[in-house]
Design an enzyme around this catalytic site. Structure first.
Site, mmCIF file in Angstrom:
data_model
loop_
_atom_site.group_PDB
_atom_site.id
_atom_site.type_symbol
_atom_site.label_atom_id
_atom_site.label_comp_id
_atom_site.label_asym_id
_atom_site.label_seq_id
_atom_site.Cartn_x
_atom_site.Cartn_y
_atom_site.Cartn_z
ATOM 1 N N HIS A 58 -6.001 0.180 6.238
ATOM 2 C CA HIS A 58 -6.046 -0.508 7.528
ATOM 3 C C HIS A 58 -7.400 -0.364 8.219
ATOM 4 O O HIS A 58 -8.023 -1.349 8.623
ATOM 5 C CB HIS A 58 -4.966 0.043 8.467
ATOM 6 C CG HIS A 58 -3.574 -0.114 7.966
ATOM 7 N ND1 HIS A 58 -3.209 -1.085 7.052
ATOM 8 C CD2 HIS A 58 -2.440 0.567 8.250
ATOM 9 C CE1 HIS A 58 -1.907 -0.976 6.810
ATOM 10 N NE2 HIS A 58 -1.433 0.011 7.516
ATOM 11 N N GLU B 137 -0.816 6.811 16.846
ATOM 12 C CA GLU B 137 0.633 6.677 16.945
ATOM 13 C C GLU B 137 1.169 7.801 17.818
ATOM 14 O O GLU B 137 0.668 8.929 17.756
ATOM 15 C CB GLU B 137 1.281 6.732 15.565
ATOM 16 C CG GLU B 137 0.897 5.588 14.647
ATOM 17 C CD GLU B 137 1.601 5.676 13.307
ATOM 18 O OE1 GLU B 137 1.323 6.645 12.554
ATOM 19 O OE2 GLU B 137 2.425 4.804 13.022
ATOM 20 N N LYS C 47 0.857 -1.181 0.000
ATOM 21 C CA LYS C 47 0.000 0.000 0.000
ATOM 22 C C LYS C 47 0.898 1.237 0.000
ATOM 23 O O LYS C 47 2.050 1.168 0.430
ATOM 24 C CB LYS C 47 -0.970 -0.035 1.196
ATOM 25 C CG LYS C 47 -0.312 0.015 2.586
ATOM 26 C CD LYS C 47 -0.329 1.413 3.149
ATOM 27 C CE LYS C 47 0.233 1.487 4.538
ATOM 28 N NZ LYS C 47 0.558 2.847 4.963
ATOM 29 N N LYS D 16 -1.215 10.976 14.312
ATOM 30 C CA LYS D 16 0.150 10.950 14.825
ATOM 31 C C LYS D 16 0.264 11.922 15.997
ATOM 32 O O LYS D 16 -0.569 12.803 16.171
ATOM 33 C CB LYS D 16 1.149 11.324 13.722
ATOM 34 C CG LYS D 16 1.189 10.285 12.596
ATOM 35 C CD LYS D 16 2.266 10.598 11.588
ATOM 36 C CE LYS D 16 2.342 9.515 10.528
ATOM 37 N NZ LYS D 16 2.770 8.206 11.071
#
Length: 509
Positions: free
Chosen positions: A262, A238, A170, A360
């Site tokens: 995902h 994350e 991906k 993030k």
């Protein structure tokens, strides 16, 4: 040791571990981080577990001016640093005999002719029988050139009794149109069943455990629907920034990077109907039904949110904002936080919103799928008895603390009635002595075996882009930049408001 069992195979196939047959794996882009940290260690781990045959070859293709021994040393160092299983000299020596390197560029006929000669020599010397897998660990912009060179030099010719396969990392395009064009390029040379699109999340043990949890247990499936579930939250957070990935990430954004693949794959697995079997065609059919019924409600200003991290504190250290990262434009409007509401228009899930968020610079790294249940229709308690009582929830933790948590109300010890929220926790590490293979171990082995259940098909890719494209188009039409959020926090205010309008709040993992 031979310990591989694919949990998605039919029962009659589970009695013995499945070992790959003789073959050559060619990795384009072999000098990148993915190859060094994941692919090469995974190949060694498979060999160490007895799941690769003596007749196996590994060929690296890159621009570096290396000889075979130079590449072998790179593989050795990567294995020593990143392999999951212990280093064994006898395993390494067997693997080493089949390691080759071809130096060149994608536009060089000479380089691809050398690649053809190298593979032909391996077929003879290692007995690999003309079975070849080409792993494209390269940007999509290079696919067409590589396909043309493979075709021109006869590297993917089909002969009786052998196979050729291609592996694509991906992202599968950056929108629906580019995904279709990418597929057209690849399928000029490879048939659909020879194309393996890697979504490494589908190789994770805990992602597959979602299927076991639902379909192996009678207690969960009766309440896995809109009669009992109020909403579902799927989070991939994350705690890091973009690191040195600005060249890839800026202009792409986190929605394209992980939400299209995902998170929507996790949604499909959580929401799908029970397949008649775990054969690839049956599993894909049920996932495609979900994705075809899914959409983001039309008011994108109310049902989506995007943000960009600013400077802040994380892990006791001060970190810079996204626009201060090396390689990022000072006026970049690329999102590092994305959240959307998805409605699934079928009988099981009508009226149940699915909230997807990824970001993030969050307070911690976590990926989970949380089913939040409706409150009991009647509580025979006073308000003070249950003031700390929330809603029941079933949380499937994908990483890092793999397991399942069931949250419910229980009585506090004492002479009076007081209900408090508690959790019942299952952790893989505490319940099984077997170590879980890394996702890339399972996926690479499945490619070599030609076993497709864990790989998204083109139709799934296109359906995912159909869900996300209207949101991305809306975001690109806005004049304002993404809303800022401080690093180390759970995202912008708009992300909180998106749930609050529906009467919900995000879980704090």
């Amino acid at each position: 040791m031979n310990d591989y069992v694919n949990p998605l195979r039919a029962p009659q196939d589970r009695r013995l571990p499945r070992v790959a047959g003789p073959c050559v794996l060619v990795i384009f882009g072999v000098t990148g981080d993915l190859s060094r940290k994941k692919l090469m260690p995974a190949v060694y781990d498979l060999a160490n577990r007895g799941l690769l045959p003596p007749g196996f070859g590994l060929v690296g293709f890159a621009r570096r001016d290396w000889e075979d021994q130079d590449f072998a040393q790179v593989v050795h160092d990567a294995v020593k640093e990143h392999a999951r299983t212990p280093f064994r000299e006898e395993v390494w020596q067997q693997l080493l005999e089949g390691i080759r390197f071809v130096s060149g560029t994608f536009d060089s006929d000479e380089s691809f002719e050398k690649l053809r000669e190298t593979i032909t020599d391996l077929d003879s010397a290692r007995g690999t029988g003309g079975n070849h897998a080409f792993y494209l660990s390269i940007p999509p912009s290079g696919f067409e050139q590589v396909m043309a060179q493979l075709s021109r030099h006869g590297l993917a010719e089909r002969k009786v009794g052998n196979w050729n396969r291609v592996v694509i990392e991906k992202p599968f395009g950056h929108d629906l149109a580019s995904a279709k064009e990418l597929n057209r390029v690849v399928e000029t040379l490879f048939q659909p069943q020879e194309v393996f699109r890697i979504d490494h999340y589908l190789g994770k043990e805990t992602v597959q455990n979602m299927l076991a949890l639902r379909f192996a247990n009678q207690m969960f499936e009766p309440i896995w629907n809109n009669h009992y579930v109020s909403h579902v939250q799927i989070t991939m957070a994350e705690d890091i920034g973009i690191g040195g990935r600005a060249g890839y990430f800026d202009g792409i954004g986190i929605a394209r990077d992980v939400m299209q693949n995902h998170l929507l794959q996790l949604l499909a697995l959580a929401a799908m109907e029970e397949p008649t079997s775990f054969e690839a065609s049956q599993l894909r059919t049920e996932k495609k039904k979900v994705l075809a019924a899914a959409r983001v409600p039309g008011r994108y200003d109310l049902h989506t949110a995007r943000g960009q991290y600013a400077a802040g504190w994380q892990g006791g250290q001060q970190v810079i904002g996204y626009r201060e990262e090396d390689g990022v434009a000072a006026d970049s409007s690329t999102e590092t936080y994305a959240a959307i509401r998805v409605d699934i228009e079928n009988r099981r899930w009508a009226g149940v919103p699915f909230y997807l968020r990824t970001a993030k610079r969050m307070p911690r790294r976590v990926t989970e799928v949380a089913l939040n249940f409706k409150r009991a229709p009647h509580l025979p308690f006073t308000a003070t008895d249950t003031e700390e009582l929330g809603t029941n929830a079933l949380v499937m933790r994908i990483q890092p603390d793999e397991g399942v948590t069931l949250r419910f109300g229980a009585k506090v010890p004492g002479t009076q009635m007081e209900i408090r929220e508690v959790s019942m926790d299952f952790g893989y590490g505490g319940s099984f002595t077997e170590s879980s293979p890394e996702a890339y171990e399972r996926l690479i082995l499945d490619v070599l075996l030609g076993d497709p259940p864990l790989f998204p098909q083109q139709e799934e890719v296109e359906l995912s882009w159909q869900i996300l494209d209207p949101v991305l188009d809306y975001w690109s039409s806005l004049d304002e930049a993404p809303e800022e959020y401080r690093a180390g926090t759970w995202g912008p205010r708009s992300g909180l408001d998106m749930l609050a309008r529906d009467g919900f709040v995000w879980r704090r993992p």
